[in-house]
Design an enzyme around this catalytic site. Sequence first.
Site, PDB file in Angstrom:
ATOM      1  N   CYS A 309       0.834  -1.033  -0.167  1.00  0.00           N
ATOM      2  CA  CYS A 309      -0.056  -0.117  -0.024  1.00  0.00           C
ATOM      3  C   CYS A 309       0.798   1.231  -0.112  1.00  0.00           C
ATOM      4  O   CYS A 309       1.883   1.128   0.616  1.00  0.00           O
ATOM      5  CB  CYS A 309      -0.913   0.082   1.386  1.00  0.00           C
ATOM      6  SG  CYS A 309      -2.049  -1.356   1.261  1.00  0.00           S
ATOM      7  N   GLU A 343       1.331  -4.203  -5.362  1.00  0.00           N
ATOM      8  CA  GLU A 343       0.031  -4.930  -5.388  1.00  0.00           C
ATOM      9  C   GLU A 343      -1.132  -4.485  -6.146  1.00  0.00           C
ATOM     10  O   GLU A 343      -1.087  -3.361  -5.956  1.00  0.00           O
ATOM     11  CB  GLU A 343       0.008  -5.191  -3.830  1.00  0.00           C
ATOM     12  CG  GLU A 343      -1.149  -6.331  -3.546  1.00  0.00           C
ATOM     13  CD  GLU A 343      -1.422  -6.287  -1.891  1.00  0.00           C
ATOM     14  OE1 GLU A 343      -0.448  -6.492  -1.124  1.00  0.00           O
ATOM     15  OE2 GLU A 343      -2.664  -5.945  -1.585  1.00  0.00           O
TER      16      GLU A 343
HETATM   17  N1  ACO Z   1      -5.049  14.629 -10.159  1.00  0.00           N
HETATM   18  C1  ACO Z   1      -4.471  14.352 -11.145  1.00  0.00           C
HETATM   19  N2  ACO Z   1      -3.507  13.573 -11.309  1.00  0.00           N
HETATM   20  C2  ACO Z   1      -2.924  13.180 -10.249  1.00  0.00           C
HETATM   21  C3  ACO Z   1      -3.574  13.563  -8.839  1.00  0.00           C
HETATM   22  C4  ACO Z   1      -4.667  14.381  -8.755  1.00  0.00           C
HETATM   23  N3  ACO Z   1      -5.360  14.539  -7.908  1.00  0.00           N
HETATM   24  N4  ACO Z   1      -2.798  12.802  -7.973  1.00  0.00           N
HETATM   25  C5  ACO Z   1      -1.572  12.397  -8.258  1.00  0.00           C
HETATM   26  N5  ACO Z   1      -1.925  12.735  -9.930  1.00  0.00           N
HETATM   27  C6  ACO Z   1      -0.840  12.038 -10.787  1.00  0.00           C
HETATM   28  C7  ACO Z   1      -0.079  13.207 -11.529  1.00  0.00           C
HETATM   29  O1  ACO Z   1       0.413  12.593 -12.769  1.00  0.00           O
HETATM   30  C8  ACO Z   1       1.287  13.403 -10.447  1.00  0.00           C
HETATM   31  O2  ACO Z   1       2.112  13.680 -11.245  1.00  0.00           O
HETATM   32  P1  ACO Z   1       2.395  15.538 -11.366  1.00  0.00           P
HETATM   33  O3  ACO Z   1       1.966  16.236 -10.269  1.00  0.00           O
HETATM   34  O4  ACO Z   1       3.968  15.513 -11.812  1.00  0.00           O
HETATM   35  O5  ACO Z   1       1.403  15.450 -12.632  1.00  0.00           O
HETATM   36  C9  ACO Z   1       1.474  11.724 -10.405  1.00  0.00           C
HETATM   37  O6  ACO Z   1       0.155  11.297 -10.096  1.00  0.00           O
HETATM   38  C10 ACO Z   1       2.045  11.689  -9.004  1.00  0.00           C
HETATM   39  O7  ACO Z   1       2.309  12.873  -7.886  1.00  0.00           O
HETATM   40  P2  ACO Z   1       2.951  12.893  -6.862  1.00  0.00           P
HETATM   41  O8  ACO Z   1       3.012  14.309  -6.188  1.00  0.00           O
HETATM   42  O9  ACO Z   1       4.432  12.157  -6.852  1.00  0.00           O
HETATM   43  O10 ACO Z   1       2.409  11.927  -5.904  1.00  0.00           O
HETATM   44  P3  ACO Z   1       1.397  12.212  -4.620  1.00  0.00           P
HETATM   45  O11 ACO Z   1       2.409  12.604  -3.444  1.00  0.00           O
HETATM   46  O12 ACO Z   1       0.253  13.033  -4.698  1.00  0.00           O
HETATM   47  O13 ACO Z   1       0.803  10.530  -4.146  1.00  0.00           O
HETATM   48  C11 ACO Z   1      -0.684   8.754  -4.291  1.00  0.00           C
HETATM   49  C12 ACO Z   1       0.197   9.889  -5.052  1.00  0.00           C
HETATM   50  C13 ACO Z   1       0.237   8.013  -3.128  1.00  0.00           C
HETATM   51  C14 ACO Z   1      -1.231   7.612  -5.018  1.00  0.00           C
HETATM   52  C15 ACO Z   1      -1.715   9.843  -3.614  1.00  0.00           C
HETATM   53  O14 ACO Z   1      -2.643  10.113  -4.335  1.00  0.00           O
HETATM   54  C16 ACO Z   1      -2.337   8.659  -2.424  1.00  0.00           C
HETATM   55  O15 ACO Z   1      -1.947   8.808  -1.412  1.00  0.00           O
HETATM   56  N6  ACO Z   1      -3.732   8.686  -2.824  1.00  0.00           N
HETATM   57  C17 ACO Z   1      -4.621   7.957  -1.723  1.00  0.00           C
HETATM   58  C18 ACO Z   1      -4.312   6.429  -1.448  1.00  0.00           C
HETATM   59  C19 ACO Z   1      -4.094   5.714  -2.747  1.00  0.00           C
HETATM   60  O16 ACO Z   1      -4.842   5.908  -3.755  1.00  0.00           O
HETATM   61  N7  ACO Z   1      -2.962   4.745  -2.954  1.00  0.00           N
HETATM   62  C20 ACO Z   1      -2.537   4.163  -3.941  1.00  0.00           C
HETATM   63  C21 ACO Z   1      -3.548   2.756  -3.982  1.00  0.00           C
HETATM   64  S1  ACO Z   1      -2.799   1.541  -5.049  1.00  0.00           S
HETATM   65  C22 ACO Z   1      -1.511   0.693  -3.999  1.00  0.00           C
HETATM   66  O17 ACO Z   1      -1.569   1.106  -2.863  1.00  0.00           O
HETATM   67  C23 ACO Z   1      -0.922  -0.412  -4.457  1.00  0.00           C
END
Ligand code: ACO
Length: 443
Positions: A309, A343
Site C-alpha cells: 500500500c 500489489e
Molecule cells: N489529479 C490528477 N493527477 C494526479 C493527482 C490528482 N489529484 N494526484 C496524483 N496525480 C498524478 C499526477 O500525474 C502526478 O504527477 P504530477 O504532479 O507531476 O502531474 C502523479 O500522479 C504523482 O504525483 P506525486 O505528487 O508524486 O504523488 P502524490 O504524493 O500526490 O501521491 C498517491 C500519489 C500516493 C497515489 C496519493 O494520491 C495517495 O496517497 N492517494 C490515496 C491512496 C491511494 O490511492 N494509494 C494508491 C493505492 S494503490 C496501492 O496502494 C498499491
Amino acid sequence: MGSIDTPTITENGSTQLQAAAPSGGDHKPPASANGAQVEVSPEPEATKKRRSSMLPLEVGTRVMCRWRDGKYHPVKVIERRKMPYAVPYDYEYYVHYTEFNRRLDEWVKLEQLDLDSVETVVDEKVEDKVTSLKMTRHQKRKIDETHVEVGHEELDAASLREHEEFTKVKNIATIELGRYEIETWYFSPFPPEYNDSLKLYFCEFCLNFMKRKEQLQRHMRKCDLKHPPGDEIYRSGTLSMFEVDGKKNKVYGQNLCYLAKLFLDHKTLYYDVDLFLFYVLCECDDRGCHMVGYFSKEKHSEESYNLACILTLPPYQRKGYGKFLIAFSYELSKKEGKVGTPERPLSDLGLLSYRGYWTRVLLDILKKHKGNISIKELSDMTAIKAEDILTTLQSLELIQYRKGQHVICADPKVLDRHLKAAGRGGLEVDVSKLIWTPYKEQS
Ligand code: ACO
Ligand code: ZN
C-alpha cells in the site's frame, strides 16, 4: 496535467479546495434551488403531492444532486437517516456521485436533490443489501482475522458487493494529525468504541488516536516519540525515511493501517502487521519528524510485490512525494537484486502515479541508450517487472510485434512528447544516502 478531485484539508482554520472541480452537470436545476431571483408561480397541488409521495427517498434511488460546484450531478442514494427533531419526511441522504470516485460520497440535505429527476426504479441489489445490513460471518472473519491486505481483484462479485455494503458510509469524517485537519475519504474499521466519533485526534508520532482533543493534549505531554519507531535508513536534507518492522512495533503498524485505510478504498484491513515492513517518509524540523506518507511491503512476497500500500497524506499530495516513495520501493528492490511490482488493484491515483513514474524512468533510459535494448535489459536496470514495462510501452504505442517478438520503437521526438506529458519527475531518491540491508528473519 488535469486534476482529479479530492476532499478538503484545513490548516489553521483556513479551508482550501485541493483540486479543481470536475466539469459536468448541464442538468437544469429547479428555479428555487440555484439561488436566482426568479418569480415562481405557486407549485401546483398535484406536483406537491407527487413529490411528497416519493419521500422519504428509498435507498438505491437515482436522482440529480447539487454538488459543491453548484451544478447538478447524478447520484445514487446509498443510505438515509432521519434528522433529529425533524418533520416526518426530513431525512439526510448519503449519496454516491456516480461519475466520481467514492471518496466524494457525502451526506446531503433534501433541498440539494432535484425531486423532478428521481428515477423510481430502485436498484434491487441495493435493496437486498439494505435488508441484510448486519455483518456477515465472511466479513467478520476478514476483519477479525489476521494477515495481509487483499485487493479487490481477488474478491468475487458477491464479496465485492459485501465490501461496498459494509464500507458504504464513511464512519470518521475528519482527523486531526499534526498541524492539519483532514477530511477523510473512505470507511476505516476502527474498533467499535470509536463508532460514535465523527472526528479522531491522532498523535502524529506514535499514531495513537483519541476521541477528544483534551485526551490528545494530555497524550502529547507524555509521548516521548519525535519520529516513527524503527531505523532511519535514509536522510537527505530535511527528508527522512524510517523502516518500521510490524512485528517489533505492532501497535504503531496497526495505527498506521487504520489511518491509511481512511484514504485507501480497495484494500481490506487486517491486523496482523507482523508480516510487513513500513517505510515512513518524514519531513524533519526542530519539533520532530512529521509523517508525510508511507508504503508497506511484505517481508516475503511470492508474487514479487515490492509494495503493498502507498499513501501520501492529503496535505502533502501533488508535491512529488508519491513518486519519491515509488522510486524508493524500486531502489530497495535493486538492493535485493529482484524485480518488483505493486500489489493490485491500483487506485485511480495510484495508477496515475505509477504510469507517470514508469514512463519517466523507461523513456529517460531509451533517450540515452544507443542501439537496441530489450525489455529484459530494461527490467534489470530499473527493477520494474517486465509486464509493467510492456504495458507502459504498449500504452505509449512504442512497441511493435514483429516476427514473434516485441520490438521497442523509440523515435526521439515521440519520446520527448511522452516525457512532457508524463508530468514532473517527483523528488529524487539520492541512493548514496540510503543505508539499508534487505530484511532477514532473525532466529
Ligand atoms: N489529479 C490528477 N493527477 C494526479 C493527482 C490528482 N489529484 N494526484 C496524483 N496525480 C498524478 C499526477 O500525474 C502526478 O504527477 P504530477 O504532479 O507531476 O502531474 C502523479 O500522479 C504523482 O504525483 P506525486 O505528487 O508524486 O504523488 P502524490 O504524493 O500526490 O501521491 C498517491 C500519489 C500516493 C497515489 C496519493 O494520491 C495517495 O496517497 N492517494 C490515496 C491512496 C491511494 O490511492 N494509494 C494508491 C493505492 S494503490 C496501492 O496502494 C498499491
Ligand atoms: Zn504519541
